[in-house]
Design a protein around this motif. Structure first.
Motif, short mmCIF file in Angstrom:
data_model
loop_
_atom_site.label_atom_id
_atom_site.label_comp_id
_atom_site.label_asym_id
_atom_site.label_seq_id
_atom_site.Cartn_x
_atom_site.Cartn_y
_atom_site.Cartn_z
N ASN A 33 11.61 -1.51 7.55
CA ASN A 33 11.68 -0.26 6.80
C ASN A 33 10.70 0.78 7.34
OD1 ASN A 33 13.65 -1.30 5.08
ND2 ASN A 33 12.10 -2.12 3.65
N LEU A 34 9.52 0.31 7.78
CA LEU A 34 8.53 1.24 8.33
C LEU A 34 9.03 1.89 9.60
CD1 LEU A 34 5.57 2.32 8.08
CD2 LEU A 34 4.91 0.46 9.62
N SER A 35 9.74 1.13 10.41
CA SER A 35 10.23 1.67 11.68
C SER A 35 11.30 2.73 11.47
CB SER A 35 10.79 0.54 12.54
OG SER A 35 11.94 -0.04 11.93
N GLY A 36 11.88 2.80 10.28
CA GLY A 36 12.93 3.78 10.02
C GLY A 36 12.42 5.06 9.40
N THR A 37 11.11 5.23 9.28
CA THR A 37 10.58 6.46 8.67
C THR A 37 9.30 6.87 9.38
OG1 THR A 37 9.95 7.51 6.57
CG2 THR A 37 9.21 5.23 6.92
N SER A 38 8.74 7.99 8.98
CA SER A 38 7.47 8.48 9.54
C SER A 38 6.83 9.41 8.52
CB SER A 38 7.69 9.22 10.86
OG SER A 38 8.39 10.43 10.64
N LEU A 39 5.56 9.70 8.74
CA LEU A 39 4.86 10.62 7.83
C LEU A 39 5.49 12.01 7.86
CD1 LEU A 39 1.08 9.72 8.24
CD2 LEU A 39 2.36 9.84 6.09
N THR A 40 5.94 12.42 9.02
CA THR A 40 6.49 13.78 9.13
C THR A 40 7.93 13.89 8.63
OG1 THR A 40 7.10 13.29 11.44
CG2 THR A 40 5.01 14.43 11.06
N SER A 41 8.63 12.75 8.54
CA SER A 41 10.00 12.79 8.03
C SER A 41 10.11 12.34 6.57
CB SER A 41 10.92 11.92 8.90
OG SER A 41 10.54 10.55 8.79
#
Length: 341
Positions: A301-309
């Motif tokens: 799940n972490l790999s599918g998101t980011s702080l900027t998105s």
């Protein structure tokens, strides 16, 4: 002839001592520096019954009143008389004349001094602003669908036991303890306008467990109330919670929710909320934690998101909400964040 003290001294001064025994005959007069002559004194007489009376004479042997004795007498009164007479006798009449002639002058005087007691602070420093620092107001964020503050169904804030620092276990009917990598997180609250810490406020914090589930809402943990707690900010404006590192569920960056209230009484009685926001956790730490067995699915799940998105932190990358974290996955982590409200 001897004039008043503010006139020029015309002759040397002499100090005499008259010795008398009660009921005795003639008085003995002793001039300083000379032996006394007492026609009425016998060797071996009772010295305890003898009294002495000091007199000052001018150059002609006339007795001077106290007001006419001049500078030498004044100094002799302040200091030891014999020391003062010796000092001025060595200096001579010329020195005395110079001193007395300037008695009415306007020479320099010593300025009064003041002392600051040892250990006292600078009186110009206002202790109420001594610890002020510049801080940016933390942005308001959504409380999400699982606050348990009464705004979306269940209200845990009025339950006995909610005010606590260790939020790992449920309280009340259940004592289940949430499993995961230990995390101690602290929030320090400051006034965004003044930079001063804000003691006496209350902070309600909550977050998901290692599998991304929220107590009181998610399937299987509806009867749990772990990972939720309220604390009052201390004198330094800080609260500290003992918890576990939250998991990462799909669509959101790893985070911790919090609400700031005016007081504990307000927090536990549906009082006014001063600030609702979230804490963001650093990516490197999240990756280390999510490699542990207690966090299935979190690394994906972490790999599918980011702080900027992220739909909460994405606007500025969580610049004022990103915590500072230290530690490791085996021993646990410590997280700190200062927020302005």
């Amino acid at each position: 002839m001897f004039n008043r003290r503010r006139s020029t001294i015309l002759g040397p001064l002499r100090r005499t001592t008259r010795s008398r025994r009660p009921g005795s005959g003639p008085t003995a007069i002793r001039v300083e520096g000379q032996p006394a002559a007492d026609p009425g004194t016998r060797p071996g007489a009772d010295e305890a019954s003898t009294t002495e009376q000091e007199e000052w004479l001018d150059a002609d042997g006339n007795v001077l009143d106290e007001e006419d004795r001049g500078l030498v007498y004044d100094l002799g009164t302040l200091f030891d008389r014999r020391t003062a007479l010796g000092l001025f006798g060595a200096a001579g009449v010329g020195l005395l004349a110079a001193c007395t002639s300037g008695a009415t002058g306007t020479g320099p005087t010593s300025a009064p001094t003041s002392a600051t007691p040892s250990g006292s602070s600078d009186p110009t420093t206002d202790p109420s602003t001594a610890d002020a620092v510049s801080v940016t107001e933390v942005p308001d964020e959504t409380q999400g669908p699982y606050p348990a503050d009464g705004s979306n169904g269940v209200n845990v804030l009025d339950d006995s036991g909610i005010v606590r620092s260790d939020i790992r276990s449920s309280f009340g009917a259940s004592t289940t303890t949430a499993q995961g990598v230990p995390l101690t997180f602290s929030l320090t609250v400051r006034d965004a306008a003044t930079g001063l810490v804000m003691p006496g406020l209350a902070i309600y914090a909550w977050h998901c467990d290692a599998e991304g589930n929220y107590s009181l809402y998610s399937s299987g943990v509806e009867n749990e109330n772990y990972l939720r707690g309220v604390q009052e900010t201390a004198a330094d404006g800080t609260v500290t919670f003992t918890s576990i590192f939250p998991g990462c569920y799909s669509g959101r960056w790893p985070h911790i929710h919090f609400e700031v209230y005016e007081s504990l009484a307000n927090a536990t009685s549906n009082g006014r909320i001063l600030k609702t926001s979230q804490i963001a956790l650093p990516q490197e730490v999240c990756e280390a934690v999510y490699s542990q067995a207690d966090y299935p699915g979190s690394i994906r799940n972490l790999s599918g998101t980011s702080l900027t998105s992220d739909n909460v932190f994405g606007e500025d990358g969580g610049i004022t909400q990103l915590a500072t974290v230290s530690g490791d996955a085996s021993g646990g982590y410590v997280s700190t964040l200062t927020i302005g409200i």
